[in-house]
Design a protein around this motif. Structure first.
Motif, PDB file in Angstrom:
ATOM      1  N   GLY A 127       0.654  -1.014  -0.303  1.00  0.00           N
ATOM      2  CA  GLY A 127      -0.388   0.049   0.326  1.00  0.00           C
ATOM      3  C   GLY A 127       0.647   1.380  -0.264  1.00  0.00           C
ATOM      4  O   GLY A 127       1.707   1.296   0.561  1.00  0.00           O
ATOM      5  N   LYS A 128       0.171   2.647  -0.783  1.00  0.00           N
ATOM      6  CA  LYS A 128       0.923   3.253  -0.646  1.00  0.00           C
ATOM      7  C   LYS A 128      -0.002   4.928  -0.445  1.00  0.00           C
ATOM      8  O   LYS A 128      -0.744   4.794  -2.028  1.00  0.00           O
ATOM      9  N   GLY A 129       0.342   5.547  -0.028  1.00  0.00           N
ATOM     10  CA  GLY A 129      -0.551   7.002   0.854  1.00  0.00           C
ATOM     11  C   GLY A 129       0.422   8.140  -0.221  1.00  0.00           C
ATOM     12  O   GLY A 129       1.352   8.332   0.480  1.00  0.00           O
ATOM     13  N   SER A 130      -0.396   9.388   0.439  1.00  0.00           N
ATOM     14  CA  SER A 130       0.605  10.428   0.249  1.00  0.00           C
ATOM     15  C   SER A 130       0.891  10.674   1.662  1.00  0.00           C
ATOM     16  O   SER A 130       2.556  11.258   1.637  1.00  0.00           O
ATOM     17  N   HIS A 131       0.797   9.671   2.985  1.00  0.00           N
ATOM     18  CA  HIS A 131       1.468   9.922   4.228  1.00  0.00           C
ATOM     19  C   HIS A 131       2.496   8.582   4.412  1.00  0.00           C
ATOM     20  O   HIS A 131       3.700   9.203   4.952  1.00  0.00           O
ATOM     21  N   GLY A 132       3.069   8.086   3.917  1.00  0.00           N
ATOM     22  CA  GLY A 132       3.247   6.422   3.841  1.00  0.00           C
ATOM     23  C   GLY A 132       3.353   5.117   3.017  1.00  0.00           C
ATOM     24  O   GLY A 132       2.352   5.268   2.338  1.00  0.00           O
ATOM     25  N   CYS A 133       3.887   4.871   3.181  1.00  0.00           N
ATOM     26  CA  CYS A 133       4.030   3.433   2.482  1.00  0.00           C
ATOM     27  C   CYS A 133       4.179   1.690   3.749  1.00  0.00           C
ATOM     28  O   CYS A 133       4.155   2.162   5.003  1.00  0.00           O
ATOM     29  N   ILE A 134       3.223   0.845   3.054  1.00  0.00           N
ATOM     30  CA  ILE A 134       2.791  -0.209   3.977  1.00  0.00           C
ATOM     31  C   ILE A 134       3.080  -1.567   3.281  1.00  0.00           C
ATOM     32  O   ILE A 134       3.237  -1.512   2.365  1.00  0.00           O
ATOM     33  N   TYR A 135       4.198  -2.101   4.339  1.00  0.00           N
ATOM     34  CA  TYR A 135       4.961  -3.622   3.893  1.00  0.00           C
ATOM     35  C   TYR A 135       3.955  -4.519   4.680  1.00  0.00           C
ATOM     36  O   TYR A 135       3.466  -4.381   5.794  1.00  0.00           O
ATOM     37  N   LYS A 162       4.246   0.389   9.003  1.00  0.00           N
ATOM     38  CA  LYS A 162       4.242   1.506   7.708  1.00  0.00           C
ATOM     39  C   LYS A 162       5.041   2.370   8.276  1.00  0.00           C
ATOM     40  O   LYS A 162       5.608   2.464   9.330  1.00  0.00           O
ATOM     41  N   THR A 163       5.427   3.136   7.003  1.00  0.00           N
ATOM     42  CA  THR A 163       7.169   3.701   7.174  1.00  0.00           C
ATOM     43  C   THR A 163       6.335   5.101   6.543  1.00  0.00           C
ATOM     44  O   THR A 163       5.533   5.435   5.306  1.00  0.00           O
ATOM     45  N   PRO A 164       7.051   6.800   7.219  1.00  0.00           N
ATOM     46  CA  PRO A 164       7.057   7.347   6.716  1.00  0.00           C
ATOM     47  C   PRO A 164       6.745   7.349   4.538  1.00  0.00           C
ATOM     48  O   PRO A 164       8.039   6.660   4.685  1.00  0.00           O
ATOM     49  N   SER A 165       6.668   8.141   3.852  1.00  0.00           N
ATOM     50  CA  SER A 165       7.193   8.211   2.670  1.00  0.00           C
ATOM     51  C   SER A 165       8.859   8.867   2.339  1.00  0.00           C
ATOM     52  O   SER A 165       8.807  10.106   3.564  1.00  0.00           O
ATOM     53  N   LEU A 166       8.991   8.266   1.021  1.00  0.00           N
ATOM     54  CA  LEU A 166      10.087   8.930   1.374  1.00  0.00           C
ATOM     55  C   LEU A 166      10.683  10.568   0.786  1.00  0.00           C
ATOM     56  O   LEU A 166      10.855  11.337   1.143  1.00  0.00           O
ATOM     57  N   GLY A 220      16.077   7.400  11.877  1.00  0.00           N
ATOM     58  CA  GLY A 220      16.038   7.822  13.523  1.00  0.00           C
ATOM     59  C   GLY A 220      14.178   8.215  12.932  1.00  0.00           C
ATOM     60  O   GLY A 220      13.305   8.781  13.969  1.00  0.00           O
ATOM     61  N   HIS A 221      13.185   7.834  11.953  1.00  0.00           N
ATOM     62  CA  HIS A 221      12.158   7.516  11.763  1.00  0.00           C
ATOM     63  C   HIS A 221      11.351   6.899  12.619  1.00  0.00           C
ATOM     64  O   HIS A 221      11.326   5.646  12.422  1.00  0.00           O
ATOM     65  N   MET A 222      10.128   7.116  12.661  1.00  0.00           N
ATOM     66  CA  MET A 222       9.070   6.348  13.419  1.00  0.00           C
ATOM     67  C   MET A 222       8.724   5.270  12.180  1.00  0.00           C
ATOM     68  O   MET A 222       8.097   6.038  10.986  1.00  0.00           O
ATOM     69  N   VAL A 223       8.493   4.072  12.894  1.00  0.00           N
ATOM     70  CA  VAL A 223       7.738   2.938  12.025  1.00  0.00           C
ATOM     71  C   VAL A 223       6.502   2.777  12.594  1.00  0.00           C
ATOM     72  O   VAL A 223       7.061   2.358  13.702  1.00  0.00           O
ATOM     73  N   LEU A 224       5.729   2.221  12.177  1.00  0.00           N
ATOM     74  CA  LEU A 224       4.796   1.660  12.886  1.00  0.00           C
ATOM     75  C   LEU A 224       4.231   0.038  12.460  1.00  0.00           C
ATOM     76  O   LEU A 224       4.353   0.507  11.217  1.00  0.00           O
ATOM     77  N   VAL A 225       4.522  -0.981  13.576  1.00  0.00           N
ATOM     78  CA  VAL A 225       3.826  -1.858  13.468  1.00  0.00           C
ATOM     79  C   VAL A 225       2.046  -2.117  13.386  1.00  0.00           C
ATOM     80  O   VAL A 225       2.430  -1.904  14.984  1.00  0.00           O
ATOM     81  N   MET A 226       1.487  -2.538  12.552  1.00  0.00           N
ATOM     82  CA  MET A 226       0.146  -2.687  12.609  1.00  0.00           C
ATOM     83  C   MET A 226      -0.367  -3.960  12.375  1.00  0.00           C
ATOM     84  O   MET A 226       0.431  -5.126  12.008  1.00  0.00           O
TER      85      MET A 226
END
Length: 328
Positions: free
Chosen positions: A23-31, A44-48, A87-93
């Motif tokens: 998944g890919k959106g304006s705020h981040g990418c989903i793996y 979920k990671t912030p987009s490049l 150092g960017h936040m990554v979410l595990v969902m």
């Protein structure tokens, strides 16, 4: 909240390779990733682009919101967090394997078919319960981006509300008018965004109620919130026009035959959706009122179905008696 190891997430996604991107959106990418213990999760990671701009506020906000509430079966819950090498936040969902509501309704998934009316009623209640949970939380949470693209399905086809990047947490409902500094600008998605939400001080739970109403109309009609091939293009304006012309049932998705026992409940749901998208905020129900009414619709569906079955059985008996009588 669990803190995951950076190395474990890198290994589970093969260094965030494109083959794991789901998944890919304006705020981040989903793996999609499978952890060492065999658990499948979504990362979920912030987009490049946002990382380059040093703007990771949306994903940081989502982590803050989800860590402030208890897990709920109507939400896509956060399992933990991590900081990547930058150092960017990554979410595990939680991983949702059942797809996205937008794709299901508008048949963007190959081989899919429109959902049955029974399933539509079920998902509508589940989404309503998700929003109610947020509005009843302490502190109160306003989602601000309720739309069909943010509603996912788990492996058992249960609807879950996702994406809390724009959500706002309010510790004191009476202090909404003082939120101008903490909420930059009105946010949301065109077609779902409440027209009344024009300035930060206009923020309220009724904004989410409006967006929910749009989603409910989308579920019932099977049409998009904004469709330029339709006149009017807005699903709200189009639905209101049909209602005013006493053609409210023409809103219903014609791709799927509606069982007799569903018609009354779906009509009531349409009326409820109209109340949710009312231009007068005072006329919009609370999400608790929405859930209460929808639960009544569920009971009426069962009662109507039982009546239909009884009538079918009665007709069969009458037909049998008729045949028996004419064969004597």
């Amino acid at each position: 909240m669990k803190e995951f190891k950076h190395e474990e997430l890198v290994e589970a996604t093969h260094n965030y390779s494109k083959s794991h991107l789901i998944g890919k959106g304006s705020h981040g990418c989903i793996y999609k990733a499978t952890l060492k213990k065999g658990q499948t999760v979504a990362i979920k990671t912030p987009s490049l682009g946002l990382c380059k701009l040093q703007d990771t506020s949306k994903i940081e906000n989502e982590a803050h919101i989800l860590s402030s509430i208890s897990r709920n079966r109507f939400l896509v819950n956060m399992l933990g967090t991590n900081r990547n090498s930058s150092g960017h936040m990554v979410l595990v969902m939680e991983h949702m394997s059942g797809g996205v509501l937008h794709d299901l309704l508008h048949l963007t998934t190959p081989g899919s078919s429109p959902p049955s009316w029974c399933r539509r009623a079920k998902m509508a209640i589940q989404i309503a319960r998700a929003v109610e949970f947020l509005h009843e939380s302490k502190p109160l949470i306003i989602h601000r981006d309720i739309k069909s693209e943010n509603i996912l399905f788990d492996s058992k086809s249960n609807a879950r509300l996702a994406d809390f990047g724009l959500a706002v947490c309010i510790s004191n409902y009476d202090s909404l008018s003082q939120l101008v500094d903490s909420v930059s600008l009105p946010a949301g998605t065109i077609g779902y965004l409440d027209p009344s939400y024009t300035t930060p001080c206009k923020l309220s739970t009724k904004n989410d109620v409006f967006s929910f109403g749009v989603v409910l109309l989308e579920i019932i009609s099977g049409t998009k919130a904004i469709d330029v091939s339709r006149a009017p293009a807005s699903i709200v304006e189009w639905s209101i026009q049909l209602k005013e012309e006493n053609r409210i049932m023409e809103i219903c998705d014609r791709r799927v035959n509606m069982p007799q026992h569903m018609k009354c409940a779906i009509r009531h749901m349409l009326v409820l959706a109209m109340q949710c998208v009312s231009s007068d905020e005072e006329l919009r129900p609370s999400m608790t009122e929405v859930v209460t009414k929808m639960e009544r619709f569920k009971v009426s569906i069962w009662l109507d179905m039982i009546k239909c079955l009884v009538n079918i059985q009665r007709r069969k008996k009458d037909r049998f008696k008729y045949v028996q009588h004419h064969h004597r």
